[in-house]
Design a protein around this motif. Structure first.
Motif, short mmCIF file in Angstrom:
data_model
loop_
_atom_site.label_atom_id
_atom_site.label_comp_id
_atom_site.label_asym_id
_atom_site.label_seq_id
_atom_site.Cartn_x
_atom_site.Cartn_y
_atom_site.Cartn_z
N THR A 1 -18.46 -6.31 -5.52
CA THR A 1 -17.70 -6.94 -4.22
C THR A 1 -16.79 -5.92 -3.91
OG1 THR A 1 -17.95 -9.01 -5.63
CG2 THR A 1 -16.67 -9.08 -3.60
N VAL A 2 -15.87 -5.39 -4.82
CA VAL A 2 -15.00 -4.20 -4.46
C VAL A 2 -15.62 -3.13 -3.44
CG1 VAL A 2 -13.50 -2.52 -5.24
CG2 VAL A 2 -13.68 -4.50 -6.30
N HIS A 3 -16.69 -2.89 -4.09
CA HIS A 3 -17.56 -1.72 -3.10
C HIS A 3 -18.11 -2.35 -1.65
CE1 HIS A 3 -17.55 1.28 -5.95
NE2 HIS A 3 -18.11 0.12 -7.09
N THR A 4 -18.25 -3.69 -1.78
CA THR A 4 -18.68 -4.61 -0.53
C THR A 4 -17.35 -4.45 0.34
OG1 THR A 4 -20.34 -5.85 -1.53
CG2 THR A 4 -19.43 -6.51 0.49
N LEU A 5 -16.20 -4.82 -0.11
CA LEU A 5 -15.04 -4.67 0.76
C LEU A 5 -14.69 -3.12 1.26
CD1 LEU A 5 -12.75 -7.06 -1.31
CD2 LEU A 5 -13.86 -7.60 0.87
N LEU A 6 -15.09 -2.28 0.51
CA LEU A 6 -14.61 -0.88 0.87
C LEU A 6 -15.78 -0.51 1.82
CD1 LEU A 6 -13.93 0.67 -2.52
CD2 LEU A 6 -12.23 0.37 -0.78
N ALA A 7 -16.71 -0.94 1.96
CA ALA A 7 -17.72 -0.32 2.83
C ALA A 7 -17.33 -0.91 4.25
CB ALA A 7 -19.23 -1.07 2.42
N ALA B 1 -13.84 4.34 0.17
CA ALA B 1 -12.81 4.58 -0.49
C ALA B 1 -12.02 5.65 -0.09
CB ALA B 1 -13.45 4.68 -2.02
N ALA B 2 -12.63 6.55 0.63
CA ALA B 2 -12.01 7.75 1.18
C ALA B 2 -11.03 7.46 2.41
CB ALA B 2 -12.94 8.95 1.46
N THR B 3 -10.98 6.40 2.75
CA THR B 3 -10.27 6.03 4.04
C THR B 3 -8.61 6.25 3.73
OG1 THR B 3 -11.61 4.34 4.67
CG2 THR B 3 -9.54 4.12 5.50
N GLU B 4 -8.12 7.06 4.48
CA GLU B 4 -6.87 7.37 4.55
C GLU B 4 -5.73 6.21 4.98
OE1 GLU B 4 -5.22 10.10 3.37
OE2 GLU B 4 -7.04 11.24 3.13
N VAL B 5 -4.93 6.17 4.04
CA VAL B 5 -3.89 5.00 4.43
C VAL B 5 -2.41 5.67 4.40
CG1 VAL B 5 -2.60 3.09 3.08
CG2 VAL B 5 -5.09 3.56 2.88
N SER C 1 -6.03 -1.46 10.80
CA SER C 1 -5.23 -2.86 11.17
C SER C 1 -4.88 -3.47 10.03
CB SER C 1 -6.60 -3.52 11.79
OG SER C 1 -7.65 -4.05 10.73
N ALA C 2 -4.14 -4.70 10.39
CA ALA C 2 -3.60 -5.54 9.16
C ALA C 2 -4.65 -6.07 8.28
CB ALA C 2 -2.84 -6.71 9.92
N GLY C 3 -5.98 -6.51 9.08
CA GLY C 3 -6.94 -6.80 8.35
C GLY C 3 -7.61 -6.27 7.29
N GLU C 4 -7.77 -4.62 7.73
CA GLU C 4 -8.36 -3.61 6.93
C GLU C 4 -7.47 -3.18 5.69
OE1 GLU C 4 -10.79 -1.03 9.87
OE2 GLU C 4 -8.60 -0.79 10.05
N LYS C 5 -5.99 -3.25 6.00
CA LYS C 5 -5.03 -3.26 5.01
C LYS C 5 -5.30 -4.37 3.98
CE LYS C 5 -1.61 -0.56 7.55
NZ LYS C 5 -0.11 -0.55 7.88
N LEU D 1 0.85 -1.22 0.16
CA LEU D 1 -0.16 0.13 -0.06
C LEU D 1 0.96 1.20 -0.13
CD1 LEU D 1 -2.75 -1.30 2.40
CD2 LEU D 1 -2.83 -1.04 -0.21
N PHE D 2 0.36 2.24 -0.62
CA PHE D 2 1.02 3.61 -0.64
C PHE D 2 0.16 4.68 -0.02
CE2 PHE D 2 1.93 0.97 -4.33
CZ PHE D 2 3.32 1.10 -4.22
N THR D 3 0.87 5.74 0.61
CA THR D 3 0.25 6.83 1.18
C THR D 3 -0.80 7.47 0.21
OG1 THR D 3 2.12 7.19 2.66
CG2 THR D 3 0.56 9.01 2.27
N GLY D 4 -2.02 7.67 0.72
CA GLY D 4 -3.18 8.25 -0.01
C GLY D 4 -4.28 7.46 0.62
N THR D 5 -5.35 7.55 -0.29
CA THR D 5 -6.58 6.97 0.05
C THR D 5 -6.63 5.55 -0.40
OG1 THR D 5 -7.75 7.60 -1.88
CG2 THR D 5 -7.77 9.08 0.10
N ALA D 6 -7.79 5.03 0.27
CA ALA D 6 -7.98 3.47 -0.19
C ALA D 6 -8.27 3.20 -1.66
CB ALA D 6 -9.08 2.81 0.74
N GLY D 7 -9.16 4.42 -1.98
CA GLY D 7 -9.49 4.36 -3.53
C GLY D 7 -8.37 4.65 -4.69
N GLU D 8 -7.34 5.43 -3.96
CA GLU D 8 -6.20 5.92 -4.85
C GLU D 8 -5.54 4.42 -4.98
OE1 GLU D 8 -5.72 10.54 -3.78
OE2 GLU D 8 -4.62 9.17 -2.57
N ASN D 9 -5.38 3.82 -3.69
CA ASN D 9 -4.62 2.67 -3.93
C ASN D 9 -5.12 1.38 -4.67
OD1 ASN D 9 -2.19 1.91 -1.86
ND2 ASN D 9 -3.52 3.65 -1.12
N ILE D 10 -6.41 1.47 -4.84
CA ILE D 10 -7.37 0.57 -5.74
C ILE D 10 -7.05 0.93 -7.07
CG2 ILE D 10 -9.55 -0.23 -6.25
CD1 ILE D 10 -10.10 -0.44 -3.22
#
Length: 612
Positions: A492-498, A504-508, A516-520, A469-478
């Protein structure tokens, strides 16, 4: 001579553009004008002194008559001064000639200053362009090195080479291409001017040059190993800081701060000692040269005063000699002040050159033409075949030895084996991070070595145990892997992001543990799904996930089964039970193959692994 050969290599290494040539030309103009100024000032002084002296002499006599009269009166010293300066009795300052020389002198000052300023601006721009090109070469090199080239090394040392060392090279360009040639030209020009104005005083000024040269050579010889140690210690300190910062949670959990502090103290002390010793030797240059220059200046000033009073030289000549002596001293001091910078910069150049000389990957992906991946719900998953595949790292023992495996279209094959059995190596070969040393791998009958690396990797998506993963948002990483962007990705992607705190705006962040490791891992799996791959590679993808995240990940992966051929490296029985085929590796070979239930019932290697 060694340093000049090294500078020639630096010139070829960095390249010399037209801007540097202009900067050098302007610097040379400035140096020549600066050398001319003392002579012009000498003429101005002589005109003023001759006029002031002549105005105080009685009219009616010629210059020669006045000199003779002064000698007859026993005033030989004044006679010598009048003779040397060329004063005419009763004639004051020649204002026309004075203003002419004054204007020329001012013009020389202005032109020299303008040339120096203009050259400095051009040089600054040229330096930034050269360093930008060097950074581009380093960045290009990073993408052309095999993935395995950075394994087993310390990332901090690589970071230091491509950042700190590159920045330090910038301090070398100006001295190499402009400052050093100009200083040498100034020394030659001032020396020639001194000889022309007064050979006697030139000889006195030159007496200190051999002493200074020997002192400089000895000091730099002793300083060089300490400078090398300084930059090596700086690299180790950067690597240590990167290692500690990356593992700060583990260090806190094991209360291992004291051990890392001892390591830091040792490296920091080594850096401090090397820096202090190197700077002590380098710092000795200034006082030694100042002493030599002071002795030369005092000698010239004292002897010059006696020579002027005896009429051997004029006041203007004495003034020019003093100024030229100062210029020569300044040029020698500037030269020696440049040498420690050159020495430090050459060490960094060597480190950057060593990095750029590392072995490159054959036909790296960065050079491939852009590939448009195949997308669509009706495409057929590929068939992957490993035919007698062998592989060994350079100067290492074989990792794989004659692996034969067929992964049928649309099926899931799990790879199982003890640590070091070659599971991850097998998936790395599929991605063409390296090529087999024997045998071949085909996708739908095509040897993957006949395809570009980009073509091979465009078919795949990868999820590993450690999230990429890279610094940014979850959406940018995807978006890095999304075929058409997150918005149009599989539901299914949107289900995981939910399942993430802000979707998708979650900061990474790579610096702050906000997830958490699971969320990553949810994000990496969502990225793989959004890529719509033909081949999916999972390397312990759910090992760090909690039960809820693992369930979401399993559901997401299930949605790909009908249109993806999947390779899984796992030890989880729940994952193995869902696989169509399990291949067990031992000793670099596949020793068992079948379903998890059949292999357990057979009581072989698979059963032994899961009985432990």
């Amino acid at each position: 001579m060694k340093i000049f050969r090294a500078l020639g290599e630096v010139r070829r290494f960095l390249g010399a553009g037209r801007s540097l040539t202009w900067a050098l030309a302007l610097a040379i103009v400035s140096a020549l004008l600066t050398v001319a100024v003392p002579w012009l000032l000498a003429q101005v002084t002589n005109i003023i002194f001759a006029g002031a002296l002549g105005a105080n002499l009685d009219e009616g006599a010629t210059h020669d008559q006045m000199v003779e009269a002064l000698r007859d009166a026993g005033d030989d010293r004044q006679a010598n001064i009048v003779s040397a300066i060329g004063a005419t009795p009763g004639v004051g300052i020649d204002w026309s000639l004075l203003w002419t020389y004054t204007a020329v002198t001012l013009a020389a000052f202005v032109l020299a200053a303008g040339a120096r300023i203009g050259g400095g601006l051009i040089l600054n721009a040229a330096v930034q362009r050269a360093i930008r090109r060097l950074r581009r070469r380093v960045e290009s090199k990073l993408h052309r090195m095999p993935v395995t080239a950075l394994e087993g090394g310390r990332r901090g040392e690589v970071l230091n080479a491509v950042t700190v060392d590159v920045d330090n090279v910038a301090t070398l360009i100006g001295p190499v291409f402009v400052q050093l040639p100009v200083v040498l030209l100034t020394i030659v020009g001032v020396s020639a001017a001194l000889i022309w104005v007064s050979g006697f005083f030139a000889m006195i000024a030159f007496l200190t040059v051999p002493i200074s040269a020997v002192a400089v050579a000895l000091i730099l010889r002793f300083a060089r190993p300490h400078v090398k140690r300084q930059w090596a210690a700086q690299s180790s300190l950067t690597a240590h800081a990167e290692d500690v910062y990356a593992a700060r949670d583990m260090l806190s959990a094991y209360d291992a701060h004291r051990a890392t502090e001892r390591q830091f103290t040792a490296v920091n002390s080594e850096l401090a000692h090397a820096t202090r010793t190197g700077q002590t030797w380098s710092g000795a240059l200034g006082p030694v040269l100042t002493l030599c220059n002071a002795l030369a200046f005092v000698t010239v000033a004292v002897l010059g005063a006696f020579k002027m009073l005896d009429g051997a030289v004029t006041l203007g000549v004495l003034q020019a000699v003093v100024l030229y002596t100062q210029q020569l001293s300044s040029a020698l001091s500037e030269l020696t002040g440049t040498l420690p910078t050159l020495q430090s910069g050459l060490v960094s150049v060597g480190r950057v050159r060593e990095f750029l000389a590392r072995k490159e990957e054959i036909a790296p992906a960065v050079d491939d033409d852009p590939v448009t991946p195949r997308h669509g719900r009706h495409r057929t998953p590929p068939r992957i075949v490993f035919e007698d595949v062998s592989f060994a790292y350079t100067d290492g023992p074989p990792v794989l030895n004659g692996v034969d495996l067929v992964v049928e279209p649309g099926t899931t094959t799990a790879l199982v084996g003890a640590t070091g059995s070659g599971k991850t190596t097998l998936t790395a070969l599929v991605q063409r991070f390296a090529d087999p040393t024997g045998g071949r791998i085909t996708v739908d009958g095509t040897d993957i070595t006949d395809l570009t690396r980009s073509e091979v990797r465009s078919l795949m998506a990868v999820v590993t145990q450690d999230p990429w993963l890279f610094t940014g948002t979850a959406g940018e990483n995807i978006d890095l892997g999304a075929a058409h962007g997150v918005e149009t990705a599989d539901p299914t992607v949107h289900t995981l992001l939910a399942a993430l705190p802000s979707g998708a705006a979650t900061e990474v962040s790579g610096d702050v543990e906000t997830l958490s490791a699971g969320e990553k891992q949810l994000i990496t799996v969502a990225r793989a799904l959004a890529a719509q791959p033909d081949i999916l590679i999972l390397d312990e993808a759910t090992s760090a996930a909690d039960p809820r995240s693992e369930l979401l990940i399993q559901r997401g992966l299930e949605s790909l089964r009908h249109r993806t051929t999947t390779l899984i490296v796992t030890h989880r029985m729940s994952t193995l039970a869902a696989a169509d085929e399990v291949a067990v590796l031992a000793g670099g070979r596949i020793v068992e193959q079948g379903t998890a239930q059949d292999l357990l019932a057979a009581g072989g290697e698979f059963a032994r692994i899961y009985a432990e």
